[in-house]
Motif scaffolding. Sequence first.
Motif, short mmCIF file in Angstrom:
data_model
loop_
_atom_site.label_atom_id
_atom_site.label_comp_id
_atom_site.label_asym_id
_atom_site.label_seq_id
_atom_site.Cartn_x
_atom_site.Cartn_y
_atom_site.Cartn_z
N SER A 1 -4.18 6.93 -3.17
CA SER A 1 -5.69 6.12 -3.62
C SER A 1 -6.50 5.98 -2.39
O SER A 1 -6.26 5.77 -1.28
N VAL B 1 0.77 -1.06 -0.10
CA VAL B 1 0.16 0.11 0.07
C VAL B 1 0.92 1.29 -0.19
O VAL B 1 1.55 1.42 0.86
N VAL C 1 -9.68 3.87 -1.35
CA VAL C 1 -9.82 2.39 -1.73
C VAL C 1 -11.26 2.31 -0.87
O VAL C 1 -11.25 2.16 0.45
N VAL D 1 -1.34 -1.10 -4.26
CA VAL D 1 -2.33 0.33 -4.04
C VAL D 1 -1.33 1.44 -4.55
O VAL D 1 -0.66 1.88 -3.59
N ILE E 1 -10.81 1.69 -6.44
CA ILE E 1 -10.33 3.05 -6.09
C ILE E 1 -11.22 3.95 -6.53
O ILE E 1 -11.42 4.41 -7.91
N ILE F 1 -7.63 -4.72 -7.91
CA ILE F 1 -7.94 -3.55 -7.50
C ILE F 1 -8.25 -2.54 -8.56
O ILE F 1 -7.36 -2.31 -9.60
#
Length: 271
Positions: free
Chosen positions: A223, A186, A225, A219, A246, A204
């Motif tokens: 973003s 992430v 999410v 990620v 996203i 994703i």
Amino acid sequence: MKESSQSKLIRQAFRTNKITPEVKKAVKNCLKALDTGKARICEKINGKWQVNDSLKSAILLYFKMTKMQNFQSGDFNFFDKIPLKKWTGKEGVRVVPQALVRYGSYVAKNTVLMPSYINIGAYVDEGSLIDTWATVGSCAQVGKSVHVSGGVGLGGVLEPVQAQPVIIEDHVFLGSRAIIVEGVQVCENAVIGAGVVLTSSTKILDVTQKKVKEYVGIVPKNSVVIPGARNKKFPSGDYSVPCALIIGKRSEKTNKKISLNDCLREFNVPV
């Protein structure tokens, strides 16, 4: 013993499963370095995260060479191979009762640990909050000023030794009961909503443009999410399969707290 020769010795011992007194000394040196933050399982070098497989091997060898034993922590009694970290108060870490941190993991100053669990090989950087019943798994890497909300599960990745652990970069917000496992990364400033589940195979999907953009295992930075689902055909019919969406980007403001609050309100992200 130099770092390179120590790493070579540990890799060889891991392959042959021969634990000599010299190997024991090298393994203990590695665990001490991990515990004090002088070494870490995974580091960002020239913009890329790189795994130190010899340190992972050292942890696995440590399990083999250590015997089960009783040890005391306050009023509680445990029976295990790995003792808990012993706090002196000089670390600059706030440790609320029943925040359990295993020896061989590192927690930096100005971090707050609510009743939670941090496993061996993990690294938690400065100013982060590990909230109630959150779990930071083996070798997971948590950056600076990260908010790990209640019940979040960061998976442990010890084997194979070359595998990337879960990586949470600086200024990330993880909503309640989010689950991030199997080496997912992430990137900085991302906001992960409550209940999002990310594995190495989770799709994703960036749905902020006319054409969807797909990511797996990472990620992108900034973003926002939330949990999602998409239809997939199976022999018995069409069913919804979990994914992550996203839905926007977090603004890059100087004051990260204000930026986060604005972001949560703007996108109505569950936390």
